[in-house]
Scaffold this motif. Structure first.
Motif, PDB file in Angstrom:
ATOM      1  N   ILE A  27     -21.920 -77.144  43.497  1.00  0.00           N
ATOM      2  CA  ILE A  27     -21.720 -78.481  44.155  1.00  0.00           C
ATOM      3  C   ILE A  27     -20.776 -79.350  43.707  1.00  0.00           C
ATOM      4  CG2 ILE A  27     -22.873 -80.673  44.995  1.00  0.00           C
ATOM      5  CD1 ILE A  27     -25.580 -78.753  45.071  1.00  0.00           C
ATOM      6  N   LEU A  28     -20.562 -79.616  42.484  1.00  0.00           N
ATOM      7  CA  LEU A  28     -19.500 -80.436  41.618  1.00  0.00           C
ATOM      8  C   LEU A  28     -18.191 -79.747  41.962  1.00  0.00           C
ATOM      9  CD1 LEU A  28     -18.803 -82.765  39.818  1.00  0.00           C
ATOM     10  CD2 LEU A  28     -19.227 -81.182  38.083  1.00  0.00           C
ATOM     11  N   ALA A  29     -17.940 -78.358  41.896  1.00  0.00           N
ATOM     12  CA  ALA A  29     -16.841 -77.752  41.916  1.00  0.00           C
ATOM     13  C   ALA A  29     -16.133 -78.127  43.468  1.00  0.00           C
ATOM     14  CB  ALA A  29     -17.054 -76.333  41.595  1.00  0.00           C
ATOM     15  N   TYR A  36     -11.021 -72.552  43.287  1.00  0.00           N
ATOM     16  CA  TYR A  36     -12.454 -71.709  43.397  1.00  0.00           C
ATOM     17  C   TYR A  36     -12.237 -70.536  42.458  1.00  0.00           C
ATOM     18  CZ  TYR A  36     -15.772 -68.902  45.436  1.00  0.00           C
ATOM     19  OH  TYR A  36     -16.721 -67.661  45.680  1.00  0.00           O
ATOM     20  N   ASN A  37     -11.214 -69.884  42.764  1.00  0.00           N
ATOM     21  CA  ASN A  37     -11.071 -68.603  41.858  1.00  0.00           C
ATOM     22  C   ASN A  37     -11.064 -68.784  40.151  1.00  0.00           C
ATOM     23  OD1 ASN A  37     -11.007 -66.614  43.894  1.00  0.00           O
ATOM     24  ND2 ASN A  37      -8.715 -67.277  44.402  1.00  0.00           N
ATOM     25  N   THR A  38     -10.644 -70.081  39.839  1.00  0.00           N
ATOM     26  CA  THR A  38     -10.653 -70.486  38.651  1.00  0.00           C
ATOM     27  C   THR A  38     -11.993 -70.475  38.146  1.00  0.00           C
ATOM     28  OG1 THR A  38      -8.464 -71.508  38.702  1.00  0.00           O
ATOM     29  CG2 THR A  38     -10.060 -72.164  36.738  1.00  0.00           C
ATOM     30  N   TRP A  39     -13.132 -71.224  38.920  1.00  0.00           N
ATOM     31  CA  TRP A  39     -14.323 -71.327  38.595  1.00  0.00           C
ATOM     32  C   TRP A  39     -14.963 -69.904  38.509  1.00  0.00           C
ATOM     33  CZ3 TRP A  39     -16.587 -75.746  37.185  1.00  0.00           C
ATOM     34  CH2 TRP A  39     -16.145 -76.728  37.453  1.00  0.00           C
ATOM     35  N   ILE A  40     -14.880 -68.922  39.503  1.00  0.00           N
ATOM     36  CA  ILE A  40     -15.268 -67.674  39.398  1.00  0.00           C
ATOM     37  C   ILE A  40     -14.807 -66.787  38.063  1.00  0.00           C
ATOM     38  CG2 ILE A  40     -15.395 -65.293  40.526  1.00  0.00           C
ATOM     39  CD1 ILE A  40     -16.905 -67.705  42.000  1.00  0.00           C
ATOM     40  N   GLU A  41     -13.749 -66.995  37.868  1.00  0.00           N
ATOM     41  CA  GLU A  41     -13.354 -66.190  36.499  1.00  0.00           C
ATOM     42  C   GLU A  41     -13.944 -66.708  35.416  1.00  0.00           C
ATOM     43  OE1 GLU A  41     -11.408 -63.285  36.198  1.00  0.00           O
ATOM     44  OE2 GLU A  41     -11.703 -63.558  38.322  1.00  0.00           O
ATOM     45  N   VAL A  42     -14.018 -68.251  35.147  1.00  0.00           N
ATOM     46  CA  VAL A  42     -14.652 -68.696  34.283  1.00  0.00           C
ATOM     47  C   VAL A  42     -16.277 -68.379  34.067  1.00  0.00           C
ATOM     48  CG1 VAL A  42     -15.589 -71.013  33.306  1.00  0.00           C
ATOM     49  CG2 VAL A  42     -13.174 -70.772  33.959  1.00  0.00           C
ATOM     50  N   LEU A  43     -17.022 -68.206  35.160  1.00  0.00           N
ATOM     51  CA  LEU A  43     -18.244 -67.850  35.278  1.00  0.00           C
ATOM     52  C   LEU A  43     -18.242 -66.180  34.612  1.00  0.00           C
ATOM     53  CD1 LEU A  43     -19.731 -69.232  38.548  1.00  0.00           C
ATOM     54  CD2 LEU A  43     -20.328 -69.858  36.144  1.00  0.00           C
ATOM     55  N   LEU A  51     -26.851 -61.417  33.874  1.00  0.00           N
ATOM     56  CA  LEU A  51     -27.214 -62.724  34.629  1.00  0.00           C
ATOM     57  C   LEU A  51     -26.040 -63.041  35.483  1.00  0.00           C
ATOM     58  CD1 LEU A  51     -28.365 -64.807  31.476  1.00  0.00           C
ATOM     59  CD2 LEU A  51     -30.011 -63.505  33.296  1.00  0.00           C
ATOM     60  N   LEU A  52     -24.868 -62.361  35.613  1.00  0.00           N
ATOM     61  CA  LEU A  52     -23.962 -62.605  36.319  1.00  0.00           C
ATOM     62  C   LEU A  52     -24.154 -62.891  37.715  1.00  0.00           C
ATOM     63  CD1 LEU A  52     -20.942 -63.644  36.325  1.00  0.00           C
ATOM     64  CD2 LEU A  52     -20.189 -61.201  36.170  1.00  0.00           C
ATOM     65  N   ASP A  53     -24.607 -61.923  38.346  1.00  0.00           N
ATOM     66  CA  ASP A  53     -24.886 -61.949  39.602  1.00  0.00           C
ATOM     67  C   ASP A  53     -25.638 -62.838  40.273  1.00  0.00           C
ATOM     68  OD1 ASP A  53     -23.554 -59.286  40.150  1.00  0.00           O
ATOM     69  OD2 ASP A  53     -25.158 -58.168  40.072  1.00  0.00           O
ATOM     70  N   VAL A  54     -26.727 -63.308  39.672  1.00  0.00           N
ATOM     71  CA  VAL A  54     -27.479 -64.544  40.108  1.00  0.00           C
ATOM     72  C   VAL A  54     -26.807 -65.806  39.998  1.00  0.00           C
ATOM     73  CG1 VAL A  54     -29.606 -65.697  39.281  1.00  0.00           C
ATOM     74  CG2 VAL A  54     -29.885 -63.383  39.292  1.00  0.00           C
ATOM     75  N   ASN A  55     -26.007 -65.868  38.792  1.00  0.00           N
ATOM     76  CA  ASN A  55     -25.328 -67.199  38.760  1.00  0.00           C
ATOM     77  C   ASN A  55     -24.161 -67.267  39.737  1.00  0.00           C
ATOM     78  OD1 ASN A  55     -26.149 -68.858  35.945  1.00  0.00           O
ATOM     79  ND2 ASN A  55     -26.540 -66.600  35.706  1.00  0.00           N
ATOM     80  N   LEU A  56     -23.385 -65.981  39.895  1.00  0.00           N
ATOM     81  CA  LEU A  56     -22.516 -66.192  41.096  1.00  0.00           C
ATOM     82  C   LEU A  56     -23.039 -66.295  42.483  1.00  0.00           C
ATOM     83  CD1 LEU A  56     -20.229 -62.841  40.046  1.00  0.00           C
ATOM     84  CD2 LEU A  56     -19.629 -65.212  40.131  1.00  0.00           C
ATOM     85  N   LYS A  57     -24.028 -65.897  42.610  1.00  0.00           N
ATOM     86  CA  LYS A  57     -24.695 -66.433  43.938  1.00  0.00           C
ATOM     87  C   LYS A  57     -25.210 -67.865  43.729  1.00  0.00           C
ATOM     88  CE  LYS A  57     -28.362 -64.943  47.353  1.00  0.00           C
ATOM     89  NZ  LYS A  57     -29.354 -63.808  47.560  1.00  0.00           N
ATOM     90  N   ALA A  58     -25.865 -68.386  42.887  1.00  0.00           N
ATOM     91  CA  ALA A  58     -26.044 -69.788  42.747  1.00  0.00           C
ATOM     92  C   ALA A  58     -25.039 -70.582  42.997  1.00  0.00           C
ATOM     93  CB  ALA A  58     -27.066 -70.020  41.352  1.00  0.00           C
ATOM     94  N   PHE A  59     -23.757 -70.032  42.191  1.00  0.00           N
ATOM     95  CA  PHE A  59     -22.714 -71.111  42.363  1.00  0.00           C
ATOM     96  C   PHE A  59     -22.236 -71.008  43.898  1.00  0.00           C
ATOM     97  CE2 PHE A  59     -17.839 -71.669  42.656  1.00  0.00           C
ATOM     98  CZ  PHE A  59     -17.784 -72.509  41.895  1.00  0.00           C
ATOM     99  N   GLU A  60     -22.319 -70.059  44.685  1.00  0.00           N
ATOM    100  CA  GLU A  60     -21.905 -69.822  45.992  1.00  0.00           C
ATOM    101  C   GLU A  60     -22.807 -70.751  46.936  1.00  0.00           C
ATOM    102  OE1 GLU A  60     -19.417 -67.925  47.760  1.00  0.00           O
ATOM    103  OE2 GLU A  60     -18.423 -67.351  45.946  1.00  0.00           O
ATOM    104  N   LEU A  61     -24.003 -70.831  46.397  1.00  0.00           N
ATOM    105  CA  LEU A  61     -24.804 -71.339  47.365  1.00  0.00           C
ATOM    106  C   LEU A  61     -24.526 -73.035  47.191  1.00  0.00           C
ATOM    107  CD1 LEU A  61     -28.359 -69.537  46.860  1.00  0.00           C
ATOM    108  CD2 LEU A  61     -27.024 -69.776  49.068  1.00  0.00           C
ATOM    109  N   GLY A  62     -24.409 -73.318  45.855  1.00  0.00           N
ATOM    110  CA  GLY A  62     -24.128 -74.651  45.933  1.00  0.00           C
ATOM    111  C   GLY A  62     -22.620 -75.142  46.433  1.00  0.00           C
ATOM    112  N   TYR A  63     -21.704 -74.464  46.135  1.00  0.00           N
ATOM    113  CA  TYR A  63     -20.278 -74.370  46.592  1.00  0.00           C
ATOM    114  C   TYR A  63     -20.228 -74.432  48.245  1.00  0.00           C
ATOM    115  CZ  TYR A  63     -15.174 -74.309  46.558  1.00  0.00           C
ATOM    116  OH  TYR A  63     -13.925 -74.403  46.636  1.00  0.00           O
ATOM    117  N   ASN A  64     -21.008 -73.660  49.008  1.00  0.00           N
ATOM    118  CA  ASN A  64     -21.122 -73.801  50.275  1.00  0.00           C
ATOM    119  C   ASN A  64     -21.941 -74.658  50.994  1.00  0.00           C
ATOM    120  OD1 ASN A  64     -19.028 -71.891  50.519  1.00  0.00           O
ATOM    121  ND2 ASN A  64     -20.374 -70.307  49.872  1.00  0.00           N
ATOM    122  N   LEU A  65     -22.853 -75.366  49.989  1.00  0.00           N
ATOM    123  CA  LEU A  65     -23.853 -76.440  50.824  1.00  0.00           C
ATOM    124  C   LEU A  65     -23.146 -77.396  51.660  1.00  0.00           C
ATOM    125  CD1 LEU A  65     -26.794 -77.181  50.442  1.00  0.00           C
ATOM    126  CD2 LEU A  65     -26.331 -78.784  48.553  1.00  0.00           C
TER     127      LEU A  65
END
Length: 65
Positions: A27-29, A36-43, A51-65
């Motif tokens: 959400i903050l990002a 956006y791609n910088t955030w993904i690379e850092v994750l 834990l990567l898949d769950v965290n990437l999905k959580a990031f996406e949900l927040g980002y696209n809220l």
């Protein structure tokens, strides 16, 4: 700007309530001037592989809220 969000719900949808912090980072990002791609690379560089898949999905949900 104030955003009312249920971070635990987003993390739960992603598959693990412990990913709430990454959902909130998503959400903050969206409001920051960092690509956006910088955030993904850092994750990908910082989150353990198991834990990567769950965290990437959580990031996406927040980002696209």
């Amino acid at each position: 700007k104030l955003i009312d969000v249920d971070g635990l719900k987003l993390a739960s949808i992603a598959g693990n309530i412990k990913a709430v912090n990454v959902a909130l980072i998503g959400i903050l990002a969206k409001s920051m001037d960092i690509d956006y791609n910088t955030w993904i690379e850092v994750l990908k560089e910082t989150v353990p592989a198991k834990l990567l898949d769950v965290n990437l999905k959580a990031f996406e949900l927040g980002y696209n809220l």
